[in-house]
Motif scaffolding. Structure first.
Motif, PDB file in Angstrom:
ATOM      1  N   PRO A  70      -6.512 -11.499   0.423  1.00 57.04           N
ATOM      2  CA  PRO A  70      -6.698 -10.198  -0.246  1.00 57.04           C
ATOM      3  C   PRO A  70      -7.535 -10.260  -1.519  1.00 57.04           C
ATOM      4  CG  PRO A  70      -4.444 -10.985  -0.522  1.00 57.04           C
ATOM      5  CD  PRO A  70      -5.094 -11.894   0.483  1.00 57.04           C
ATOM      6  N   GLU A 131      -1.442  -4.964  -0.795  1.00 57.15           N
ATOM      7  CA  GLU A 131      -1.143  -6.384  -0.566  1.00 57.15           C
ATOM      8  C   GLU A 131      -1.047  -7.132  -1.891  1.00 57.15           C
ATOM      9  OE1 GLU A 131      -3.257  -8.571   2.598  1.00 57.15           O
ATOM     10  OE2 GLU A 131      -4.246  -6.649   3.019  1.00 57.15           O
ATOM     11  N   GLY A 134       2.156  -6.197  -3.981  1.00 51.42           N
ATOM     12  CA  GLY A 134       3.216  -7.001  -3.389  1.00 51.42           C
ATOM     13  C   GLY A 134       4.625  -6.520  -3.600  1.00 51.42           C
TER      14      GLY A 134
END
Length: 210
Positions: A70, A131, A134
């Motif tokens: 990412p 992503e 998180g």
């Protein structure tokens, strides 16, 4: 014909551009617009689609299935947006100028631009940032974080002359380097997303407005 139309639309705007002027610039019969595009708006929409197609071909957005990390994907994404913003190509940059004009003076083609051009880019960035964050974060905050990333890219592109003038005034390099800008913008986004800092700062600041 589409390139000629794009340059005229970018310079004069949809309302002020005329079919006659466009056809003269393209060296074609005025009846060509009706035959191929229906009317002036049809020609305008086709010019906008050309921008999307050309940008996708020359500066493709990174594929998440290929670029799985990412952080690396975000850097490649930001760098691609900057390349698109600073691209002048052989057509003197009319593509970027036309999109900016449409944003400032929207026509009925705006719906096409948002659906086909902006939304797919925004959706991919949205998922990329999710992503990196998180942890659970409300969709509105995540969307605004994505706007922050895109907004920085637009700022350096749209305000290039002003930014260069400020850099010169402060004795810094006058040329904007795409790679270094991509490093900076990606670093800012990473700092916002890392270690739950984004969510914590939001919670603290929201206390100030209660």
């Amino acid at each position: 014909m589409l390139n000629a139309a794009g340059r005229v639309f970018a310079a004069r705007g949809y309302q002020n551009a005329t079919v006659r002027e466009i056809c003269a610039a393209a060296g074609v019969n005025i009846a060509s617009v009706a035959y191929y595009f229906g009317d002036k708006m049809g020609l305008y929409r086709a010019a906008v689609r050309l921008i999307r197609d050309e940008e996708s071909r020359r500066f493709p957005i990174p594929d998440p299935a290929v670029q799985t990390d990412p952080t690396e994907r975000l850097f490649a994404f930001v760098r691609t947006l900057l390349q698109r913003m600073f691209d002048t190509n052989e057509d003197d940059g009319w593509q970027v100028r036309l999109l900016i004009r449409e944003l400032q003076q929207p026509t009925e083609a705006m719906e096409d631009i948002v659906k086909d051009h902006f939304a797919p880019i925004q959706d991919q960035l949205y998922q990329n940032l999710a992503e990196l964050v998180g942890e659970p974060i409300d969709p509105s905050s995540l969307m605004h974080l994505s706007f922050t990333v895109i907004g920085q890219c637009f700022h350096y592109g749209v305000c290039e002359n002003a930014v260069n003038a400020l850099l010169i005034q402060r004795g810094l390099a006058a040329e904007l380097d795409i790679d270094e800008l991509a490093v900076h913008i990606t670093s800012v986004a990473m700092a916002a997303a890392a270690n739950a800092g984004f969510v914590k700062h939001q919670a603290r600041l929201r206390e100030l407005i209660r």
